[in-house]
Scaffold this active site. Structure first.
Site, mmCIF file in Angstrom:
data_model
loop_
_atom_site.group_PDB
_atom_site.id
_atom_site.type_symbol
_atom_site.label_atom_id
_atom_site.label_comp_id
_atom_site.label_asym_id
_atom_site.label_seq_id
_atom_site.Cartn_x
_atom_site.Cartn_y
_atom_site.Cartn_z
ATOM 1 N N ARG A 52 48.549 14.778 37.679
ATOM 2 C CA ARG A 52 49.430 15.538 36.785
ATOM 3 C C ARG A 52 48.629 16.240 35.686
ATOM 4 O O ARG A 52 48.916 17.371 35.307
ATOM 5 C CB ARG A 52 50.498 14.615 36.173
ATOM 6 C CG ARG A 52 51.598 15.375 35.442
ATOM 7 C CD ARG A 52 52.761 14.491 35.046
ATOM 8 N NE ARG A 52 52.377 13.486 34.067
ATOM 9 C CZ ARG A 52 53.197 12.525 33.614
ATOM 10 N NH1 ARG A 52 54.439 12.449 34.069
ATOM 11 N NH2 ARG A 52 52.789 11.645 32.723
ATOM 12 N N LYS A 151 52.443 18.932 30.780
ATOM 13 C CA LYS A 151 52.340 17.952 29.681
ATOM 14 C C LYS A 151 51.310 18.500 28.699
ATOM 15 O O LYS A 151 50.137 18.126 28.705
ATOM 16 C CB LYS A 151 51.946 16.586 30.238
ATOM 17 C CG LYS A 151 52.291 15.447 29.309
ATOM 18 C CD LYS A 151 52.265 14.124 30.045
ATOM 19 C CE LYS A 151 52.256 12.937 29.115
ATOM 20 N NZ LYS A 151 53.372 12.847 28.186
ATOM 21 N N GLU A 184 66.260 15.486 29.273
ATOM 22 C CA GLU A 184 65.540 14.213 29.171
ATOM 23 C C GLU A 184 65.568 13.763 27.717
ATOM 24 O O GLU A 184 66.237 14.389 26.886
ATOM 25 C CB GLU A 184 64.088 14.376 29.661
ATOM 26 C CG GLU A 184 63.289 15.396 28.872
ATOM 27 C CD GLU A 184 61.839 15.561 29.345
ATOM 28 O OE1 GLU A 184 61.303 14.649 29.982
ATOM 29 O OE2 GLU A 184 61.264 16.618 29.051
HETATM 30 N N1 PMP Z 1 59.372 13.090 29.337
HETATM 31 C C1 PMP Z 1 58.495 13.387 28.359
HETATM 32 C C2 PMP Z 1 58.773 14.563 27.486
HETATM 33 C C3 PMP Z 1 57.330 12.617 28.185
HETATM 34 O O1 PMP Z 1 56.456 12.924 27.229
HETATM 35 C C4 PMP Z 1 57.115 11.507 29.037
HETATM 36 C C5 PMP Z 1 55.862 10.691 28.897
HETATM 37 N N2 PMP Z 1 55.814 9.963 27.701
HETATM 38 C C6 PMP Z 1 58.083 11.205 30.024
HETATM 39 C C7 PMP Z 1 59.180 12.042 30.146
HETATM 40 C C8 PMP Z 1 57.906 10.040 30.942
HETATM 41 O O2 PMP Z 1 56.853 10.288 31.839
HETATM 42 P P1 PMP Z 1 55.956 9.119 32.419
HETATM 43 O O3 PMP Z 1 56.873 8.155 33.086
HETATM 44 O O4 PMP Z 1 55.057 9.790 33.385
HETATM 45 O O5 PMP Z 1 55.236 8.507 31.273
#
Ligand code: PMP
Length: 292
Positions: A52, A151, A184
């Site tokens: 990622r 990200k 989210e």
């Molecule tokens: N959404 C956002 C905006 C995030 O920054 C994150 C990670 N902290 C997630 C969702 C969750 O992703 P992951 O399970 O890969 O940590």
């Protein structure tokens, strides 16, 4: 012993781990990052996080200066230098030092930083009793402007939403997309359960493709829990039986109230609790192992 931080091939004591004020990561949020967990010398989903990170870098035309294999080795070296068996890893790639203009072409050297530290989680009571969260006015970035799949170091959109939650006395915020569907939370994906079926929102609604979300989807399959990604509204959450959030730092955290509506029985639900149990089993055995 002072914590050691990796910057561009060298380890520095925490106090001396510094980057230039001309770095475009600092000036403009021009860069990408990952947060990764380590459980008992096992780096959880490392390959997925690295993939990622490289995808985010590619999307913003930032060329990673080291291969994925080399980065894996450097992460392990940093963990070993800090004698950490359980940790949170932050990998950051910044555009590097440029001038005060926006152009990334002026930035000749991408910087890679690896911070490994102990993890500060949500207080234990939220895992036991569940969180109460609210929807906030700030909408999630539209993918056409800054795709939430990237990200990036530019988290101001999420921070504004977090501020709104905190100002109202809540720990976490639900962010809607421009059309008003659930996107989210500020640093976590969101799931709901209705009549035994598990749902989350598709990435296309404006969320990060969470690695914890993917793990939960895999557990659901193994446990024969029906799972689907679909557009969700606030109404869907209000009338759901269970709600929970997923993220690398938070893992799986139950939600018992959304915008003042009590979810299900007002206690973490059975499917949520089962997923949490299975998730912990996986973190005990899956991952890239290293020795101290
Ligand atoms: N959404 C956002 C905006 C995030 O920054 C994150 C990670 N902290 C997630 C969702 C969750 O992703 P992951 O399970 O890969 O940590």
């Amino acid at each position: 012993m002072s914590l050691k931080v990796y910057i561009d091939g060298k380890l520095y004591d925490k106090e001396n781990a510094k980057i230039s004020v001309f770095d475009h990561g600092f000036l403009y949020g021009d860069g990408v990052f990952e947060g990764i967990r380590v459980y008992n010398n096992l780096i959880f989903k490392l390959n997925e996080h690295i993939e990622r990170l490289y995808d985010s870098a590619k999307a913003i035309m930032l060329k990673m200066p080291l291969t994925e294999e080399k980065l894996t080795g450097e992460i392990i070296k940093t963990l070993q230098a800090n004698k950490l068996s359980n940790a949170y890893i932050r990998v950051v790639a910044t555009r590097g030092i440029g001038d005060l203009g926006l152009s990334p072409l002026k930035c000749k050297t991408v910087s890679v930083i690896i911070i490994t530290d102990n993890i500060a989680l949500y207080p234990e009571k939220y895992y036991k009793d569940g969180l109460s969260i609210i929807t906030v006015p700030t909408r999630r970035n539209v993918p056409e402007a800054l795709n939430p799949k990237i990200k990036s170091l530019n988290y101001l959109n999420n921070i504004l939403a977090k501020i709104e939650a905190i100002n109202s006395g809540f720990e976490e915020a639900i962010m809607l997309n421009a059309e008003g569907y659930i996107a989210e939370c500020t640093g976590d994906n969101i799931f709901m359960v209705k009549n035994g079926e598990l749902f989350t929102t598709p990435g296309a609604e404006g969320s990060l493709e969470g690695i914890t979300k993917d793990t939960v989807a895999k557990i659901a399959k193994q446990e024969k829990i029906q799972f689907a990604e679909k557009r969700l509204t606030r109404y869907d959450l209000f009338v759901s039986d269970e709600v929970f959030l997923t993220g690398t730092a938070a893992e799986i955290i139950p939600v018992v109230k959304v915008d003042g509506r009590v979810i299900g029985s007002g206690k973490p639900g059975n499917i949520t609790l089962k997923l949490i149990r299975k998730f912990h089993e996986i973190t005990k055995k899956d991952g890239i192992r290293y020795k101290l």
